[in-house]
Design a protein around this motif. Structure first.
Motif, PDB file in Angstrom:
ATOM      1  N   PRO A 128       3.186  26.221  -1.310  1.00 45.77           N
ATOM      2  CA  PRO A 128       2.246  25.419  -2.169  1.00 45.77           C
ATOM      3  C   PRO A 128       2.076  26.198  -3.305  1.00 45.77           C
ATOM      4  O   PRO A 128       2.236  27.477  -3.680  1.00 45.77           O
ATOM      5  CB  PRO A 128       0.779  25.624  -1.434  1.00 45.77           C
ATOM      6  N   ILE A 129       1.703  25.245  -4.482  1.00 46.11           N
ATOM      7  CA  ILE A 129       1.630  25.586  -5.930  1.00 46.11           C
ATOM      8  C   ILE A 129       0.548  26.747  -5.888  1.00 46.11           C
ATOM      9  O   ILE A 129       0.929  27.718  -7.068  1.00 46.11           O
ATOM     10  CB  ILE A 129       1.254  24.118  -6.672  1.00 46.11           C
ATOM     11  N   ARG A 130      -0.653  26.756  -5.339  1.00 46.04           N
ATOM     12  CA  ARG A 130      -1.560  27.695  -5.459  1.00 46.04           C
ATOM     13  C   ARG A 130      -1.085  28.904  -5.070  1.00 46.04           C
ATOM     14  O   ARG A 130      -1.235  30.157  -5.676  1.00 46.04           O
ATOM     15  CB  ARG A 130      -2.654  27.365  -4.596  1.00 46.04           C
ATOM     16  N   VAL A 131      -0.252  29.168  -4.024  1.00 45.88           N
ATOM     17  CA  VAL A 131       0.347  30.386  -3.643  1.00 45.88           C
ATOM     18  C   VAL A 131       1.357  31.045  -4.742  1.00 45.88           C
ATOM     19  O   VAL A 131       1.095  32.145  -5.168  1.00 45.88           O
ATOM     20  CB  VAL A 131       1.027  30.463  -2.311  1.00 45.88           C
ATOM     21  N   TRP A 132       2.299  30.106  -5.247  1.00 49.32           N
ATOM     22  CA  TRP A 132       2.857  30.545  -6.298  1.00 49.32           C
ATOM     23  C   TRP A 132       2.139  31.153  -7.388  1.00 49.32           C
ATOM     24  O   TRP A 132       2.507  32.073  -8.084  1.00 49.32           O
ATOM     25  CB  TRP A 132       3.850  29.446  -6.965  1.00 49.32           C
ATOM     26  N   SER A 133       1.182  30.370  -7.779  1.00 49.17           N
ATOM     27  CA  SER A 133       0.495  30.662  -8.894  1.00 49.17           C
ATOM     28  C   SER A 133      -0.289  32.122  -8.558  1.00 49.17           C
ATOM     29  O   SER A 133      -0.240  33.013  -9.548  1.00 49.17           O
ATOM     30  CB  SER A 133      -0.861  29.723  -9.113  1.00 49.17           C
ATOM     31  N   ALA A 134      -0.942  32.179  -7.698  1.00 47.21           N
ATOM     32  CA  ALA A 134      -1.620  33.445  -7.139  1.00 47.21           C
ATOM     33  C   ALA A 134      -0.681  34.791  -7.310  1.00 47.21           C
ATOM     34  O   ALA A 134      -0.595  35.681  -7.522  1.00 47.21           O
ATOM     35  CB  ALA A 134      -2.355  33.668  -5.676  1.00 47.21           C
ATOM     36  N   ALA A 135       0.597  34.229  -6.691  1.00 43.72           N
ATOM     37  CA  ALA A 135       1.540  35.455  -6.932  1.00 43.72           C
ATOM     38  C   ALA A 135       2.054  35.715  -8.136  1.00 43.72           C
ATOM     39  O   ALA A 135       2.140  36.997  -8.496  1.00 43.72           O
ATOM     40  CB  ALA A 135       2.761  34.798  -6.227  1.00 43.72           C
ATOM     41  N   ALA A 136       2.138  34.736  -8.955  1.00 41.92           N
ATOM     42  CA  ALA A 136       2.553  35.088 -10.411  1.00 41.92           C
ATOM     43  C   ALA A 136       1.344  36.005 -11.106  1.00 41.92           C
ATOM     44  O   ALA A 136       1.498  36.921 -11.863  1.00 41.92           O
ATOM     45  CB  ALA A 136       2.708  33.843 -11.206  1.00 41.92           C
ATOM     46  N   ARG A 137       0.115  35.618 -10.767  1.00 49.27           N
ATOM     47  CA  ARG A 137      -0.962  36.524 -11.173  1.00 49.27           C
ATOM     48  C   ARG A 137      -0.892  37.802 -10.793  1.00 49.27           C
ATOM     49  O   ARG A 137      -0.866  38.947 -11.500  1.00 49.27           O
ATOM     50  CB  ARG A 137      -2.245  35.708 -11.009  1.00 49.27           C
ATOM     51  N   GLN A 138      -0.817  37.988  -9.478  1.00 51.74           N
ATOM     52  CA  GLN A 138      -0.559  39.588  -9.020  1.00 51.74           C
ATOM     53  C   GLN A 138       0.633  40.094  -9.796  1.00 51.74           C
ATOM     54  O   GLN A 138       0.399  41.100 -10.143  1.00 51.74           O
ATOM     55  CB  GLN A 138      -0.258  39.426  -7.548  1.00 51.74           C
TER      56      GLN A 138
END
Ligand SMILES: [Zn+2]
Length: 160
Positions: free
Chosen positions: A82-92
């Motif tokens: 999911p795009i949200r998970v990618w986004s969260a991973a990028a933030r991390q």
């Protein structure tokens, strides 16, 4: 030589992150800048310049009409994450000062270790490739991103 600057080229905090990537379109825009730091270049004919934009993130070359997407031929292609998970991973990843392990990422995002590992690997490849893009100059990244001799293409061509 340009460097990626925290808070300018990538979000420095979770708050920045939410402001930068409120939706999928914003996220795709970020990927587009990462992939084509000097502006869109057609992967088929090589022409640089603003493409036509179609639905679902499709980019169409104004010269040869080749259709592509920002993720076509990259490590982000065909992901089911999911795009949200990618986004969260990028933030991390963007805030991790001493590197980020797949274990830590998995714990933070609440995803399986295997998914976290796969995402980290994809990001590392992307960062190495971005660094090798001639016009992007030096990319200030954690050693986690650049370690190891990745023997990939020096450009964002089709998959090897
Ligand atoms: Zn073209």
């Amino acid at each position: 030589m340009a460097s990626l600057i925290s808070g300018v080229d990538y979000p420095a905090s979770w708050r920045d992150f939410m402001a930068w990537f409120p939706d999928e379109t914003a996220w795709l825009g970020f990927l587009e800048r990462l992939r084509w730091p000097a502006g869109f270049a057609c992967p088929k004919c090589g022409r640089r310049g603003e493409p036509w934009r179609q639905s679902r993130g499709r980019l169409v070359c104004r010269t040869c009409r080749h259709q592509t997407t920002v993720t076509a031929g990259t490590i982000f292609e065909k992901t089911r994450t999911p795009i949200r998970v990618w986004s969260a991973a990028a933030r991390q990843l963007s805030t991790a000062k001493n590197g980020l392990s797949a274990m830590t990422l998995a714990h933070t995002l609440g995803v399986h270790y295997r998914m976290a590992w796969a995402m980290l690997r994809r990001f590392r490849v992307a960062m190495v490739r971005a660094e090798r893009e001639p016009l992007s100059g030096d990319v200030e990244v954690d050693e986690t991103f650049v370690g190891g001799g990745y023997a990939g293409s020096s450009s964002f061509g089709p998959p090897l």
